[in-house]
Enzyme design. Sequence first.
Site, mmCIF file in Angstrom:
data_model
loop_
_atom_site.group_PDB
_atom_site.id
_atom_site.type_symbol
_atom_site.label_atom_id
_atom_site.label_comp_id
_atom_site.label_asym_id
_atom_site.label_seq_id
_atom_site.Cartn_x
_atom_site.Cartn_y
_atom_site.Cartn_z
ATOM 1 N N LYS A 83 0.837 -1.217 0.000
ATOM 2 C CA LYS A 83 0.000 0.000 0.000
ATOM 3 C C LYS A 83 0.862 1.254 0.000
ATOM 4 O O LYS A 83 0.477 2.268 -0.561
ATOM 5 C CB LYS A 83 -0.960 0.013 1.200
ATOM 6 C CG LYS A 83 -1.978 -1.126 1.167
ATOM 7 C CD LYS A 83 -3.377 -0.694 0.788
ATOM 8 C CE LYS A 83 -4.162 -1.914 0.355
ATOM 9 N NZ LYS A 83 -5.576 -1.829 0.281
ATOM 10 N N LYS B 131 -3.904 -10.238 -7.292
ATOM 11 C CA LYS B 131 -5.185 -10.375 -6.576
ATOM 12 C C LYS B 131 -6.252 -9.453 -7.181
ATOM 13 O O LYS B 131 -5.939 -8.314 -7.530
ATOM 14 C CB LYS B 131 -4.934 -9.982 -5.107
ATOM 15 C CG LYS B 131 -6.099 -10.166 -4.176
ATOM 16 C CD LYS B 131 -5.824 -9.593 -2.781
ATOM 17 C CE LYS B 131 -6.245 -8.149 -2.665
ATOM 18 N NZ LYS B 131 -6.688 -7.714 -1.334
ATOM 19 N N LYS C 250 -10.724 -4.349 -5.204
ATOM 20 C CA LYS C 250 -11.815 -3.407 -5.441
ATOM 21 C C LYS C 250 -11.284 -2.025 -5.784
ATOM 22 O O LYS C 250 -12.030 -1.163 -6.237
ATOM 23 C CB LYS C 250 -12.780 -3.370 -4.258
ATOM 24 C CG LYS C 250 -12.191 -2.973 -2.912
ATOM 25 C CD LYS C 250 -13.329 -2.867 -1.902
ATOM 26 C CE LYS C 250 -13.029 -3.230 -0.480
ATOM 27 N NZ LYS C 250 -11.859 -2.682 0.157
HETATM 28 P P1 ATP Z 1 -8.863 -4.456 -1.990
HETATM 29 O O1 ATP Z 1 -7.409 -4.780 -2.176
HETATM 30 O O2 ATP Z 1 -9.776 -5.223 -2.890
HETATM 31 O O3 ATP Z 1 -9.178 -2.989 -1.965
HETATM 32 P P2 ATP Z 1 -8.664 -4.771 0.761
HETATM 33 O O4 ATP Z 1 -7.354 -5.469 0.885
HETATM 34 O O5 ATP Z 1 -8.778 -3.345 1.066
HETATM 35 O O6 ATP Z 1 -9.284 -5.062 -0.631
HETATM 36 P P3 ATP Z 1 -10.972 -5.522 2.339
HETATM 37 O O7 ATP Z 1 -12.016 -4.958 1.524
HETATM 38 O O8 ATP Z 1 -10.865 -5.002 3.700
HETATM 39 O O9 ATP Z 1 -9.560 -5.565 1.689
HETATM 40 O O10 ATP Z 1 -11.081 -7.105 2.320
HETATM 41 C C1 ATP Z 1 -12.074 -7.775 2.980
HETATM 42 C C2 ATP Z 1 -11.852 -9.253 2.979
HETATM 43 O O11 ATP Z 1 -11.911 -9.780 1.667
HETATM 44 C C3 ATP Z 1 -10.514 -9.704 3.554
HETATM 45 O O12 ATP Z 1 -10.752 -10.832 4.363
HETATM 46 C C4 ATP Z 1 -9.709 -10.058 2.348
HETATM 47 O O13 ATP Z 1 -8.759 -11.067 2.624
HETATM 48 C C5 ATP Z 1 -10.775 -10.592 1.410
HETATM 49 N N1 ATP Z 1 -10.395 -10.383 0.000
HETATM 50 C C6 ATP Z 1 -10.154 -9.204 -0.616
HETATM 51 N N2 ATP Z 1 -9.834 -9.407 -1.915
HETATM 52 C C7 ATP Z 1 -9.876 -10.761 -2.104
HETATM 53 C C8 ATP Z 1 -9.634 -11.611 -3.242
HETATM 54 N N3 ATP Z 1 -9.288 -11.117 -4.410
HETATM 55 N N4 ATP Z 1 -9.778 -12.936 -3.087
HETATM 56 C C9 ATP Z 1 -10.154 -13.470 -1.889
HETATM 57 N N5 ATP Z 1 -10.384 -12.726 -0.791
HETATM 58 C C10 ATP Z 1 -10.246 -11.388 -0.887
#
Ligand code: ATP
Length: 353
Positions: free
Chosen positions: A135, A217, A220
């Site tokens: 990040k 990965k 969002k």
């Molecule tokens: P992003 O990187 O998508 O913005 P984030 O790391 O900010 O996501 P959160 O939205 O807080 O994460 O994630 C919520 C949950 O969803 C966590 O338990 C995370 O491990 C899971 N998660 C997020 N993206 C994935 C993915 N691509 N596959 C499986 N689990 C995921």
Amino acid sequence: MRLSLGRSVFSHAMEISPVSNTRAKKTILSGMQPTNDLTIGQYCGALKNWVELQNEYDSLFCVVDLHAITVRQEPAKLRKRSLDVAAMYMAAGIDPNVSTLFIQSHVPEHAQLAWILNCLAGFGEVSRMTQFKDKSSQHADNVNVGLFTYPVLMAADILLYNADLVPVGEDQRQHLELTRNLAERFNFHYSPTFTIPEPFIPKVGSKIMSLQEPEKKMSKSDANEKSTIFLIDTDAEIRNKIKRAVTDSGSDIVYDAEKRPGVANLMTIHHIATGRSIAEIESDFSGFGYGDFKEAVGESLVAFIRPVRERYEALRADEESLKSTLRLGAEHARERAHKTLRKVYKKTGFVEL
Ligand code: ATP
Ligand code: LTN
């Protein structure tokens, strides 16, 4: 906001009705950041398991808005998205009559416990967190101290409720390890206080990959929207994104996450949407090519997401009812968090008046 946020942490008089937590059931807690609409990644890695586990466990699910501001947020968007995410939890199947559903900033004990844990966490061990490294390179113009100490706040979320199990995706494993270390350290320096939590990471779906760069990965916050399927995407958007998903040079539908990550990812998505096992999918599509397979995945995902999206729209349209659900959830969570924090303050040596 009708919650009183100014109550003394040592107060014995409860302003809110007691809710029984007999610990007959084990406790789970998890959360997601309201930084964008949720994707099928969040669903597969976490939300699906929350829904499946909620009846068996004493369950708490929060929208972690304090975590979200470690990256710059527009206030109006953050306010809206926090409600969006709560409504999406419910649309996906979280029942607020079964689980405690709340917004993290409504329970100030999270930030209070995080401070104490910050004073136990080593600079070196927190520096090793790979999410911080990722990040901080993504947001090089705003590498703030909150981003650094993010996993310590996550530990506070978990330890405040003495969660036994934390259902998350693979990327959170390291944060869970830190949480366990902090809990053990507090227990050792003071006296046994916190439950040592275990991660709950699904075997399939713990890391859904980007549709455009399947070695990364699905996120969002990906700038390329074609990489990501959101749980509020329209039928046409879903079909389109699956059709354009990057695959590899092979032609048969065989699962090999290392050599053919694009197809393997679509197989995982199809498995989540239909319940067919990976072996069944291989045999269902033997003799078919990528084109046919992608069409089937698109259709299975449309059928899976449409009812979620429709429930979401109905829940989100009634903001007053959503807020009153969150108000009740926060009251319940605060009562429990307050009890833990009171113990922690005493053990730490803070004066009780
Ligand atoms: P992003 O990187 O998508 O913005 P984030 O790391 O900010 O996501 P959160 O939205 O807080 O994460 O994630 C919520 C949950 O969803 C966590 O338990 C995370 O491990 C899971 N998660 C997020 N993206 C994935 C993915 N691509 N596959 C499986 N689990 C995921
Ligand atoms: N760091 C997590 C979100 C999160 C969380 C939690 C997950 C914050 N607090 C407590 C489980 C339990 C992430 O997925 N980015």
